[in-house]
Design a protein around this motif. Structure first.
Motif, PDB file in Angstrom:
ATOM      1  N   LEU A 286       8.213  -9.646  19.586  1.00  0.00           N
ATOM      2  CA  LEU A 286       9.058  -8.469  19.223  1.00  0.00           C
ATOM      3  C   LEU A 286      10.330  -8.655  20.091  1.00  0.00           C
ATOM      4  CD1 LEU A 286       6.747  -5.614  18.698  1.00  0.00           C
ATOM      5  CD2 LEU A 286       8.467  -6.201  17.076  1.00  0.00           C
TER       6      LEU A 286
ATOM      7  N   ARG B 262      14.485  -1.152  15.482  1.00  0.00           N
ATOM      8  CA  ARG B 262      13.221  -0.916  14.900  1.00  0.00           C
ATOM      9  C   ARG B 262      12.423  -1.898  16.025  1.00  0.00           C
ATOM     10  NH1 ARG B 262       9.074   1.261  12.130  1.00  0.00           N
ATOM     11  NH2 ARG B 262       9.210   1.929  14.254  1.00  0.00           N
ATOM     12  N   TYR B 263      12.749  -2.949  16.478  1.00  0.00           N
ATOM     13  CA  TYR B 263      11.875  -3.771  17.306  1.00  0.00           C
ATOM     14  C   TYR B 263      11.846  -3.261  18.720  1.00  0.00           C
ATOM     15  CZ  TYR B 263      12.617  -7.315  14.096  1.00  0.00           C
ATOM     16  OH  TYR B 263      12.736  -8.210  12.757  1.00  0.00           O
TER      17      TYR B 263
ATOM     18  N   THR C 119      11.540   0.299  19.449  1.00  0.00           N
ATOM     19  CA  THR C 119      10.566   1.155  19.374  1.00  0.00           C
ATOM     20  C   THR C 119       9.333   0.708  19.220  1.00  0.00           C
ATOM     21  OG1 THR C 119      10.989   1.627  16.738  1.00  0.00           O
ATOM     22  CG2 THR C 119      12.313   2.731  17.895  1.00  0.00           C
ATOM     23  N   LEU C 120       9.131  -0.446  18.812  1.00  0.00           N
ATOM     24  CA  LEU C 120       7.729  -1.111  18.500  1.00  0.00           C
ATOM     25  C   LEU C 120       7.394  -1.809  19.699  1.00  0.00           C
ATOM     26  CD1 LEU C 120       7.749  -2.859  15.083  1.00  0.00           C
ATOM     27  CD2 LEU C 120       6.653  -0.975  15.732  1.00  0.00           C
TER      28      LEU C 120
ATOM     29  N   ARG D  76       2.029   1.322  22.878  1.00  0.00           N
ATOM     30  CA  ARG D  76       1.829   0.735  21.553  1.00  0.00           C
ATOM     31  C   ARG D  76       1.043  -0.368  21.291  1.00  0.00           C
ATOM     32  NH1 ARG D  76       6.741   2.617  17.320  1.00  0.00           N
ATOM     33  NH2 ARG D  76       4.958   2.713  15.982  1.00  0.00           N
TER      34      ARG D  76
ATOM     35  N   ILE E 177       0.481  -3.265  19.061  1.00  0.00           N
ATOM     36  CA  ILE E 177       0.939  -3.831  17.737  1.00  0.00           C
ATOM     37  C   ILE E 177       0.111  -5.122  17.338  1.00  0.00           C
ATOM     38  CG2 ILE E 177       2.621  -5.060  16.405  1.00  0.00           C
ATOM     39  CD1 ILE E 177       3.223  -2.086  17.217  1.00  0.00           C
TER      40      ILE E 177
ATOM     41  N   PHE F  19       2.815  -8.748  13.378  1.00  0.00           N
ATOM     42  CA  PHE F  19       3.969  -8.575  13.373  1.00  0.00           C
ATOM     43  C   PHE F  19       4.528  -9.868  12.682  1.00  0.00           C
ATOM     44  CE2 PHE F  19       8.276  -9.864  15.297  1.00  0.00           C
ATOM     45  CZ  PHE F  19       8.801  -9.014  14.575  1.00  0.00           C
TER      46      PHE F  19
ATOM     47  N   VAL G 134       3.918  -5.260   9.567  1.00  0.00           N
ATOM     48  CA  VAL G 134       3.241  -4.651  10.821  1.00  0.00           C
ATOM     49  C   VAL G 134       2.021  -4.115  10.732  1.00  0.00           C
ATOM     50  CG1 VAL G 134       4.606  -2.573  10.627  1.00  0.00           C
ATOM     51  CG2 VAL G 134       3.834  -3.401  13.007  1.00  0.00           C
TER      52      VAL G 134
ATOM     53  N   GLU H 118      -0.647  -1.614  13.278  1.00  0.00           N
ATOM     54  CA  GLU H 118      -0.675  -0.818  14.615  1.00  0.00           C
ATOM     55  C   GLU H 118      -1.874  -0.169  14.784  1.00  0.00           C
ATOM     56  OE1 GLU H 118       1.835   1.970  17.587  1.00  0.00           O
ATOM     57  OE2 GLU H 118       2.499   1.867  15.504  1.00  0.00           O
TER      58      GLU H 118
END
Length: 384
Positions: A107, A137-138, A140-141, A146, A148, A151, A159, A161
């Motif tokens: 990410l 977007r990346y 926030t991930l 988080r 993940i 991805f 994705v 999660e």
């Protein structure tokens, strides 16, 4: 013969017309499914710095992947993740914590690429805007906490999660979404219980109220190319077949890496129920399969699935538009029999209190209570 053909054409027209009217026809381009191993797989397979060839992500079973990584010291596993983050981050059979670290690296790399694209003078203003959206977007991930599990930036992006701790949970669940879910929308605001992330969080909270905190982990899985809108992609099985292969590997990988937990209870929403039907998970992959808001499963009845895995169909509420879609399969359109019908062979779950196509995971509904009980290995109240 001619009469049967005319009836088939009529049923096809009804199916397409119902899809257009019930869900709001979206004249979107046909989607091309993202298939095959993750980006960078060729470099991964060619990496023999450890003196051994890594398992091929294209065909190695998750158990082989798990055995390969388990034989390596932690430092070597981390080094592989650093060199091949997109591969390790999507490698079913790899330990969850290693995948989380790899996906954080992937990410971060993609974030840098999109930030560069956002100011590239060779690109258009529209390209710049799209790059800024992806970069956000990346970002926030990458937020702290988080987890993940998968991805893939290709296409509309994929994705997965994890909510909860996969390594210590005694019970696990996977949420398989329907149309319009991708990297940008899998946890979108404004539709709390209509995204896999919202469903997963609600289920985790519900199980936590019924059992010891930390006993459950839920995977919000946006790991296949979903239809956009309610158009021809949503009326055919093309994307579901590609998704079924990916779902099968995910479930097998979870069974290999989640320790004491029983195989996952799999919740299949809307078009996701077609994916689950075509995946036909076995008892080593799933403890239960649950469909909700289903247009059909791509099979004529529960006897076409693995009988060792209980199948549950959630009663459709009166305001769910999917009830207006004919449960037929004609000339490649439609997804077959209604899983809630008496002759299908699924056990029914209540849905009192739910509203609309995306309301089955809402707190206070009979459906969410039943979902929590199933995840915890209990017989739901009101099941029939």
């Amino acid at each position: 013969m001619l009469l049967r053909f005319r009836r088939a054409l009529a049923a096809t027209a009804i199916t397409v017309g119902a899809l257009a009217g019930a869900g709001g026809w979206a004249a979107a381009d046909t989607q091309r499914a993202v298939t095959g191993p993750p980006p960078g797989s060729a470099a991964w397979v060619a990496d023999t710095t450890l003196g051994v060839r890594p398992p091929d992500p294209a065909n190695a079973p998750p158990a082989e992947v798990a055995a390969f990584l388990a034989a390596l010291p932690a430092g070597q596993r981390d080094a592989l993740a650093a060199r091949h983050p997109l591969v390790v981050g999507n490698l079913d059979g790899a330990p969850p914590a290693l995948r989380y670290r790899a996906n954080a690296l992937a990410l971060a790399e993609e974030l840098d690429k999109e930030r560069a694209r956002a100011t590239d003078p060779a690109l258009t203003a529209q390209d710049h805007a799209a790059a800024r959206a992806r970069a956000e977007r990346y970002r926030t991930l990458l937020a702290d906490g988080r987890q993940i599990l998968a991805f893939d930036p290709r296409g509309r992006g994929q994705v997965a999660e994890v909510y909860g701790d996969l390594t210590t949970a005694r019970h696990t669940a996977v949420v398989v979404p329907g149309s319009d879910i991708d990297l940008m929308s899998f946890d979108r605001a404004g539709e709390t219980f209509g995204t896999p992330a919202g469903m997963a969080r609600s289920l985790l909270d519900a199980t936590g109220r019924r059992a010891a905190a930390g006993s459950t982990a839920v995977v919000a899985w946006a790991g296949y190319t979903t239809p956009v809108g309610v158009g021809l992609d949503a009326a055919t099985e093309n994307l579901a077949r590609a998704g079924a292969d990916r779902l099968g590997r995910l479930l097998t990988g979870l069974a290999v890496t989640t320790g004491p937990a029983a195989p996952a209870t799999v919740f299949c929403h809307s078009y996701g129920s077609v994916v689950c039907g075509l995946a036909r998970p076995g008892p080593d992959q799933a403890s239960n399969v649950v469909v909700l808001g289903s247009p059909g499963m791509g099979v004529d009845g529960a006897d076409r699935l693995d009988a060792r895995v209980p199948l549950w169909a959630t009663e459709r509420n009166g305001s769910d538009w999917i009830g207006g879609v004919p449960h037929v399969s004609v000339l490649g359109l439609g997804h077959g029999a209604d899983p809630t019908a008496a002759g299908f062979g699924a056990r029914l779950l209540p849905s009192a209190g739910s509203h609309g196509h995306t309301g089955y995971f809402a707190p206070g509904t009979a459906s969410l209570a039943a979902f929590a009980d199933l995840t915890l290995g209990r017989t739901p109240a009101g099941a029939s």
